[in-house]
Scaffold this active site. Sequence first.
Site, short mmCIF file in Angstrom:
data_model
loop_
_atom_site.label_atom_id
_atom_site.label_comp_id
_atom_site.label_asym_id
_atom_site.label_seq_id
_atom_site.Cartn_x
_atom_site.Cartn_y
_atom_site.Cartn_z
N TYR A 111 27.18 17.12 -11.49
CA TYR A 111 28.61 16.66 -10.90
C TYR A 111 28.90 18.06 -9.91
O TYR A 111 29.08 17.91 -8.83
CB TYR A 111 29.70 16.77 -12.01
CG TYR A 111 31.08 17.01 -11.41
CD1 TYR A 111 31.48 16.23 -10.55
CD2 TYR A 111 31.89 17.81 -11.99
CE1 TYR A 111 32.90 16.15 -9.98
CE2 TYR A 111 33.23 17.89 -11.43
CZ TYR A 111 33.74 17.19 -10.31
OH TYR A 111 34.94 17.48 -9.79
N LEU A 149 41.98 17.04 -21.83
CA LEU A 149 42.89 17.53 -22.87
C LEU A 149 44.24 17.16 -22.80
O LEU A 149 44.70 16.74 -23.91
CB LEU A 149 42.67 19.29 -23.06
CG LEU A 149 43.72 19.93 -23.98
CD1 LEU A 149 43.19 19.59 -25.25
CD2 LEU A 149 43.61 21.52 -23.45
N1 UDP Z 1 39.19 20.22 -25.03
C1 UDP Z 1 39.48 20.13 -26.54
N2 UDP Z 1 39.72 18.69 -26.90
C2 UDP Z 1 39.88 17.70 -26.16
C3 UDP Z 1 39.35 17.67 -24.83
C4 UDP Z 1 39.21 18.95 -24.25
O1 UDP Z 1 39.40 20.86 -27.31
O2 UDP Z 1 39.78 16.65 -26.86
C5 UDP Z 1 39.04 21.31 -24.50
C6 UDP Z 1 37.60 21.81 -23.92
O3 UDP Z 1 36.66 21.98 -24.66
C7 UDP Z 1 38.06 22.62 -22.77
C8 UDP Z 1 39.55 22.48 -22.36
O4 UDP Z 1 40.06 21.67 -23.45
O5 UDP Z 1 37.90 23.90 -23.27
C9 UDP Z 1 39.85 21.54 -21.09
O6 UDP Z 1 38.80 20.56 -21.17
P1 UDP Z 1 38.89 19.22 -19.95
O7 UDP Z 1 37.94 18.06 -20.38
O8 UDP Z 1 40.42 18.69 -20.05
O9 UDP Z 1 38.65 19.92 -18.71
P2 UDP Z 1 37.48 20.55 -17.99
O10 UDP Z 1 37.90 22.09 -18.25
O11 UDP Z 1 36.22 20.42 -18.93
O12 UDP Z 1 37.33 20.34 -16.69
#
Ligand code: UDP
Length: 359
Positions: A141, A188
Site C-alpha cells: 500500500y 479503530l
Molecule cells: N486498533 C485497535 N483495535 C482495532 C483497530 C485498531 O487496537 O480494532 C489500533 C491499531 O493497532 C492502531 C490504531 O488502533 O494502533 C489505529 O489503527 P487503524 O487501523 O484505525 O489505523 P492505522 O493507524 O492502522 O492506519
Amino acid sequence: MRILVVGGAGYVGSTSVETFVDAGHDVTVYDDLSTGHSSAVVRPARLVRGSIEDRAHLEHVLREDRTEAVLHCAAKSLVGESMANPGLYYRNNVGGGVALLDAMRAAGVNRLVYSSTAAVYGEPRRVPIAEADRTEPINPYGATKLAFEGAMRWFAASHEFRAISLRYFNVAGATERNGEDHEPETHLIPLVLRVAADEATHVQIFGQDYPTPDGTCIRDFIHVRDLAAAHLLALEATGEGDSSFEVYNLGSAAGFSVREVVEAARKVTGRGIPARVVKRRTGDPPVLVASSRRARRELGWQPQHSKLEQMLADAWAWRLTHPTGYARPPRTDGAPLDRSVSDGRGERQVPRPGAAASV
Ligand code: UDP
C-alpha cells in the site's frame, strides 16, 4: 474552478466534494463505486461511473467537462489486502494513477492534488515526521502510493504540470451528510462506535506493551472536514507558477493513544464500550504523528475540527442518522426518505469514446 474528483464517492473524496460545492466550484466525480457510494455524492456535483485504469474514458470526461484541476482520491487502501494481493495495488494505485496522468496530459489539464498517505514513511525514525524524512514503506500500500508520487514528480519535471501530494495518517469524524462506511471495517474509531451501537460486544485493543505512556499505540487523527479544507487550499495553490511538485504532511501535531480514543468514545456516546487487550497487530509502529508545520505555513491550513471529542461526536452523530451507513437513505426526522430522492443522485452516463450511447 471546474474540478474532477477521482474517487469522489469515498469517505475523504465525498467530503471534499461537499467542501468544493459549498465554496461554489463546479464538481464532477469519477468513481467506479467499488468501495464508494453513489448517494455520498452531493448535488449539484455530477457522478460519472468509470475505472481509473480506463485512460480513454478519463480523457473524454476531462475534455467534455473542460476540467481545470483534478483531485485524485481513488486508491486501494487496506494494508492487509495489499500484502495479500500486491498486483491489485500496483494495477490500481500505480497503473491507474499513470492512466490519469496520461489522460490529463492529453486533455491539457495540468493541476493535480493527490490524496496520499503517511504510510510512505514506513517505520519513522523520529516523530513528528517531517516531509523530508526518509520514505521506506513497509507494505505494498505505502509502496504504491510512493510510486505514484514519483510519477507526479517526473511529470512535473518533464511537462508543464503543478502537483501537490498530501500525506496524512488517520482520518475521523463526519459531516452531516457524509461519513465513514467501509466493508470490511478495520479502523479503530468506527469499530469502537459499532460497540457503542451494540453491533459488537467489545473492542479489541491490539497490544498494551508498546513504549508509550499507557502502553497502547499513538496515532494522529485528522477530522475529515479539515482534510477537505486542505485539499481545497492545495488545489488553489496549483493555480499559478512554474511546474512544481510539492509534498505536505497533514497532521494534528498531537497524537492520541488507542486507550484515550476508547475512553473519549465512552464519554461522547455515554455507552460502556467494553474493551479487551489482545496481542499486537503485525506492522503497527508504536507512534505515528506527522508535523504539519509546512502545510500551515505555506498553504495557510488551520485544522479547526480535529479535537478528539469533536471527531468522535461527529462520527457518532452520523452513525445515529445513518444506522446502516449508505445502505439506506439517511434518516432526517426518524422517518426514511423517499429512495427516489436520495439514491444514485446526479449520476450521469458519459459515453465511452467511440460508443454510440447518448448522454
Ligand atoms: N486498533 C485497535 N483495535 C482495532 C483497530 C485498531 O487496537 O480494532 C489500533 C491499531 O493497532 C492502531 C490504531 O488502533 O494502533 C489505529 O489503527 P487503524 O487501523 O484505525 O489505523 P492505522 O493507524 O492502522 O492506519
